[in-house]
Write an enzyme that holds these catalytic residues in place. Structure first.
Site, PDB file in Angstrom:
ATOM      1  N   ARG A  64       2.954   4.136  -0.581  1.00 19.78           N
ATOM      2  CA  ARG A  64       1.526   3.917  -1.029  1.00 19.78           C
ATOM      3  C   ARG A  64       0.477   3.264  -0.052  1.00 19.78           C
ATOM      4  O   ARG A  64      -0.576   3.421  -0.106  1.00 19.78           O
ATOM      5  CB  ARG A  64       1.665   3.022  -2.399  1.00 19.78           C
ATOM      6  CG  ARG A  64       2.432   3.579  -3.498  1.00 19.78           C
ATOM      7  CD  ARG A  64       1.613   4.799  -4.150  1.00 19.78           C
ATOM      8  NE  ARG A  64       0.238   4.037  -4.579  1.00 19.78           N
ATOM      9  CZ  ARG A  64      -0.527   5.113  -4.738  1.00 19.78           C
ATOM     10  NH1 ARG A  64      -0.551   6.142  -5.117  1.00 19.78           N
ATOM     11  NH2 ARG A  64      -1.992   4.367  -5.057  1.00 19.78           N
ATOM     12  N   CYS A  83       3.243   7.459  -8.364  1.00 24.94           N
ATOM     13  CA  CYS A  83       4.201   6.728  -8.539  1.00 24.94           C
ATOM     14  C   CYS A  83       5.035   6.537  -9.515  1.00 24.94           C
ATOM     15  O   CYS A  83       4.454   6.742 -10.775  1.00 24.94           O
ATOM     16  CB  CYS A  83       4.418   5.691  -7.310  1.00 24.94           C
ATOM     17  SG  CYS A  83       3.989   4.114  -8.066  1.00 24.94           S
ATOM     18  N   ARG A 103      13.312   0.049   0.899  1.00 24.91           N
ATOM     19  CA  ARG A 103      11.682  -0.062   1.040  1.00 24.91           C
ATOM     20  C   ARG A 103      11.387  -1.477   0.982  1.00 24.91           C
ATOM     21  O   ARG A 103      10.313  -1.913   1.684  1.00 24.91           O
ATOM     22  CB  ARG A 103      11.220   0.886  -0.222  1.00 24.91           C
ATOM     23  CG  ARG A 103      11.473   2.226  -0.175  1.00 24.91           C
ATOM     24  CD  ARG A 103      10.546   2.835  -1.102  1.00 24.91           C
ATOM     25  NE  ARG A 103       9.178   1.829  -1.189  1.00 24.91           N
ATOM     26  CZ  ARG A 103       8.477   1.536  -2.045  1.00 24.91           C
ATOM     27  NH1 ARG A 103       8.851   1.688  -3.382  1.00 24.91           N
ATOM     28  NH2 ARG A 103       7.464   0.790  -2.187  1.00 24.91           N
ATOM     29  N   ASP A 147       5.347  -7.779  -9.845  1.00 23.20           N
ATOM     30  CA  ASP A 147       6.646  -7.575  -8.984  1.00 23.20           C
ATOM     31  C   ASP A 147       7.800  -8.346  -9.632  1.00 23.20           C
ATOM     32  O   ASP A 147       8.754  -8.009  -9.025  1.00 23.20           O
ATOM     33  CB  ASP A 147       6.232  -7.915  -7.472  1.00 23.20           C
ATOM     34  CG  ASP A 147       5.409  -6.724  -6.834  1.00 23.20           C
ATOM     35  OD1 ASP A 147       5.120  -5.926  -7.685  1.00 23.20           O
ATOM     36  OD2 ASP A 147       4.845  -7.108  -5.865  1.00 23.20           O
ATOM     37  N   PRO A 175      -4.574   4.806  -9.088  1.00 20.10           N
ATOM     38  CA  PRO A 175      -5.631   5.737  -8.669  1.00 20.10           C
ATOM     39  C   PRO A 175      -6.191   4.891  -7.467  1.00 20.10           C
ATOM     40  O   PRO A 175      -5.867   3.674  -7.104  1.00 20.10           O
ATOM     41  CB  PRO A 175      -6.744   5.447  -9.620  1.00 20.10           C
ATOM     42  CG  PRO A 175      -6.250   4.612 -10.608  1.00 20.10           C
ATOM     43  CD  PRO A 175      -4.843   4.367 -10.449  1.00 20.10           C
TER      44      PRO A 175
HETATM   45  N1  EPU Z   1      -6.286   0.406  -9.448  1.00 19.99           N
HETATM   46  C1  EPU Z   1      -7.250   1.160  -9.849  1.00 19.99           C
HETATM   47  N2  EPU Z   1      -8.052   1.732  -8.785  1.00 19.99           N
HETATM   48  C2  EPU Z   1      -7.901   1.406  -7.548  1.00 19.99           C
HETATM   49  C3  EPU Z   1      -6.919   0.542  -7.162  1.00 19.99           C
HETATM   50  C4  EPU Z   1      -6.241  -0.190  -8.152  1.00 19.99           C
HETATM   51  O1  EPU Z   1      -7.317   1.540 -10.975  1.00 19.99           O
HETATM   52  O2  EPU Z   1      -8.705   1.779  -6.818  1.00 19.99           O
HETATM   53  C5  EPU Z   1      -5.529  -0.264 -10.330  1.00 19.99           C
HETATM   54  C6  EPU Z   1      -3.803   0.119 -10.196  1.00 19.99           C
HETATM   55  O3  EPU Z   1      -3.551   1.324 -10.741  1.00 19.99           O
HETATM   56  C7  EPU Z   1      -3.311  -0.955 -10.794  1.00 19.99           C
HETATM   57  C8  EPU Z   1      -3.899  -2.284 -10.726  1.00 19.99           C
HETATM   58  O4  EPU Z   1      -5.449  -1.813 -10.201  1.00 19.99           O
HETATM   59  O5  EPU Z   1      -3.106  -0.863 -12.149  1.00 19.99           O
HETATM   60  C9  EPU Z   1      -3.487  -3.308  -9.669  1.00 19.99           C
HETATM   61  O6  EPU Z   1      -3.281  -2.476  -8.307  1.00 19.99           O
HETATM   62  P1  EPU Z   1      -3.478  -2.990  -7.028  1.00 19.99           P
HETATM   63  O7  EPU Z   1      -4.440  -2.285  -6.081  1.00 19.99           O
HETATM   64  O8  EPU Z   1      -3.601  -4.632  -6.986  1.00 19.99           O
HETATM   65  O9  EPU Z   1      -1.949  -2.709  -6.401  1.00 19.99           O
HETATM   66  P2  EPU Z   1      -1.532  -2.056  -4.978  1.00 19.99           P
HETATM   67  O10 EPU Z   1      -2.292  -2.851  -3.910  1.00 19.99           O
HETATM   68  O11 EPU Z   1      -1.376  -0.708  -5.180  1.00 19.99           O
HETATM   69  C10 EPU Z   1       0.030  -3.958  -4.451  1.00 19.99           C
HETATM   70  C11 EPU Z   1       1.292  -3.989  -3.956  1.00 19.99           C
HETATM   71  C12 EPU Z   1       2.326  -4.055  -5.084  1.00 19.99           C
HETATM   72  C13 EPU Z   1       1.931  -4.804  -5.919  1.00 19.99           C
HETATM   73  C14 EPU Z   1       0.530  -4.922  -6.557  1.00 19.99           C
HETATM   74  C15 EPU Z   1       0.069  -5.847  -7.628  1.00 19.99           C
HETATM   75  C16 EPU Z   1       1.521  -3.529  -1.569  1.00 19.99           C
HETATM   76  C17 EPU Z   1       1.740  -2.478  -0.464  1.00 19.99           C
HETATM   77  N3  EPU Z   1       1.990  -3.186  -2.963  1.00 19.99           N
HETATM   78  O12 EPU Z   1      -0.216  -2.713  -4.643  1.00 19.99           O
HETATM   79  O13 EPU Z   1       3.871  -4.205  -4.637  1.00 19.99           O
HETATM   80  O14 EPU Z   1       2.818  -4.831  -7.258  1.00 19.99           O
HETATM   81  O15 EPU Z   1      -0.179  -4.962  -5.413  1.00 19.99           O
HETATM   82  O16 EPU Z   1       0.221  -7.330  -7.145  1.00 19.99           O
HETATM   83  O17 EPU Z   1       1.081  -4.752  -1.198  1.00 19.99           O
HETATM   84  C18 EPU Z   1       5.995  -3.661  -4.646  1.00 19.99           C
HETATM   85  O18 EPU Z   1       6.165  -4.491  -3.671  1.00 19.99           O
HETATM   86  O19 EPU Z   1       7.210  -3.443  -5.086  1.00 19.99           O
HETATM   87  C19 EPU Z   1       4.545  -3.290  -5.235  1.00 19.99           C
HETATM   88  C20 EPU Z   1       4.503  -2.242  -5.988  1.00 19.99           C
END
Ligand code: EPU
Length: 426
Positions: A99, A123, A407, A314, A129
């Site tokens: 991702r 996922c 992962r 998480d 999104p």
């Molecule tokens: N969202 C949108 N639009 C966007 C971006 C996000 O609707 O353009 C929504 C997402 O769908 C979600 C929410 O906003 O419902 C939060 O998503 P966020 O962007 O904060 O998450 P992420 O950056 O995709 C990271 C971590 C995740 C962790 C989340 C929340 C990484 C690589 N991944 O994901 O980690 O759960 O922040 O803290 O940093 C994991 O390590 O198992 C994992 C899933």
């Protein structure tokens, strides 16, 4: 693991009586991935220490290599030299594997003035999104053509500084904007930015490389674009979720476990819950000891996931295991991801009493969980939770989908075995 790929390995987990000992916690996956992506922006050599040895890290390094970076990895030390980067396309196959590949949107566009990549797939946690990433980078001057999920991106010159207000404090969107903004013309302000320690770690690294960033860890971050970034040395922060995983394992089966090389300040919201359920928690500068008594865990009552410093999504699955064997009920409210209760149906197979209604899950503690089942792990944190539940359950449990663990957890079974668990991968 990419969607649709079925793993063949499985874990066989026996009931554990008690865990004891110390475990050194790895560097944070969610810091290492954006930091490695950021090395693309640097002229010169970047040395990243305490980098966890994980499949997601390997994919990120493969992407960097495919773009022309020189990469050397030795266990937890990674050296990246992006001086000769000349590629601007990332293969669909690599984009789909992780991702966080979406962070190359900002970094690669900033570095090369153009980028061709595809949208990372949906996922197991729900749709995920990237609309906020796209909107923010467009606001900063990136022309993005989206054809059948392929993104063709071009900058006229450099990114332009902009004032961006995120609808919610998205971790990935905040990181992508920072990656775009550090080499932009002018100043970028991010409002409602994510405040996670991993954001601060990325900014600390970029600042060492010469970036001008103020306010990391706060809701408003200011980035003044600079002409160039140099290489730097950086040590990735400890993985707070991995640390809490070992503490949760001890809380579930009883024992005395100390996690070393951790940042207790990053774990505050979770440490509070361990205390609430009756565990003794001793915090030192870089370690946390948990003493879990033999008696039943006290009820948790409520877990509401929120952006940092709130309770992290998480860790939700891990605490659902604890709630399942506690003396009372707990209501979970999952506010971050739409579909992050896949582990619940597997826990029910072990005898847990869990009812899921949309973003709410109500867990009633039971006296015992029973093994002798085959469970399927469907995502990374859910996999760790199932292993802990299996250790707490009577008998032997088999878990499939364990590639998810690789992962995010380095030497997971080995570390648990050192603490006294009986786990085999076959
Ligand atoms: N969202 C949108 N639009 C966007 C971006 C996000 O609707 O353009 C929504 C997402 O769908 C979600 C929410 O906003 O419902 C939060 O998503 P966020 O962007 O904060 O998450 P992420 O950056 O995709 C990271 C971590 C995740 C962790 C989340 C929340 C990484 C690589 N991944 O994901 O980690 O759960 O922040 O803290 O940093 C994991 O390590 O198992 C994992 C899933």
């Amino acid at each position: 693991m990419p969607d649709g790929v079925v793993g063949v390995e499985r874990l066989v987990v026996e009931h554990a009586e008690r865990l004891s000992g110390e475990v050194a916690v790895q560097g944070s996956k969610n810091s290492a991935l954006p930091i490695l992506t950021a090395t693309l922006l640097c002229d010169g050599i970047c040395t990243i220490e305490n980098c966890p040895d994980l499949s997601d890290v390997d994919v990120t390094l493969e992407i960097l290599k495919s773009l022309g970076a020189k990469v050397l990895k030795e266990k937890n030390s990674v050296i990246v030299d992006s001086t000769e980067v000349c590629g601007f396309k990332i293969s669909k196959e690599m984009m789909k594997k992780i991702r966080s590949s979406i962070l190359f949107l900002g970094a690669l566009s900033a570095r090369m003035g153009r980028a061709e990549l595809c949208v990372p797939g949906g996922c197991k946690l729900g749709p995920r999104p990237i609309d906020w990433h796209l909107a923010a980078l467009s606001q900063m001057g990136l022309k993005i053509e989206n054809q059948d999920k392929m993104l063709f991106c071009e900058l006229e010159d450099r990114f332009k500084g902009a004032e961006i207000t995120l609808p919610l404090p998205s971790v990935g969107a905040t990181e992508n904007i920072i990656l775009a903004a550090v080499l932009a013309k002018g100043t970028t302000i991010i409002r409602n930015a994510a405040r996670e320690p991993e954001i601060c770690d990325l900014c600390d690294f970029l600042i060492k490389c010469g970036a001008r960033i103020e306010g990391a860890g706060q809701s408003e971050v200011k980035i003044v674009g600079v002409e160039r970034l140099s290489g730097a040395e950086h040590r990735v922060i400890p993985d707070r979720i991995v640390a809490v995983t070992f503490l949760a394992a001890a809380a579930a089966v009883g024992g005395d476990v100390t996690v070393q090389s951790v940042a207790p300040a990053h774990m505050q919201s979770m440490l509070e819950v361990f205390k609430k359920i009756g565990c003794d928690v001793n915090v030192a500068a870089e370690s946390v000891q948990i003493l879990a008594k033999d008696k039943k865990l006290a009820p948790i009552r409520e877990i509401v996931t929120k952006p940092y410093p709130g309770f992290p999504t998480d860790a939700q699955a891990l605490f659902m295991v604890l709630a399942s064997i506690s003396d009372g009920s707990c209501m979970f409210v999952e506010n971050i991801f739409k579909n992050r209760y896949k582990h619940a149906e597997e826990l029910v197979k072990l005898g847990a009493d869990i009812k899921v209604m949309d973003k709410i899950a109500v867990v009633k503690g039971v006296d015992e969980l029973y093994g002798e089942e085959t469970l399927e792990a469907k995502d990374l944190r859910g996999a760790a939770a199932l292993v802990i539940a299996a250790m707490a359950a009577d008998g032997r449990t088999t878990i499939t989908g364990v590639e998810h663990l690789d992962r995010g957890y380095e030497d997971f079974e080995k570390n648990l075995r050192r603490l006294g668990a009986n786990i085999k991968r076959i």
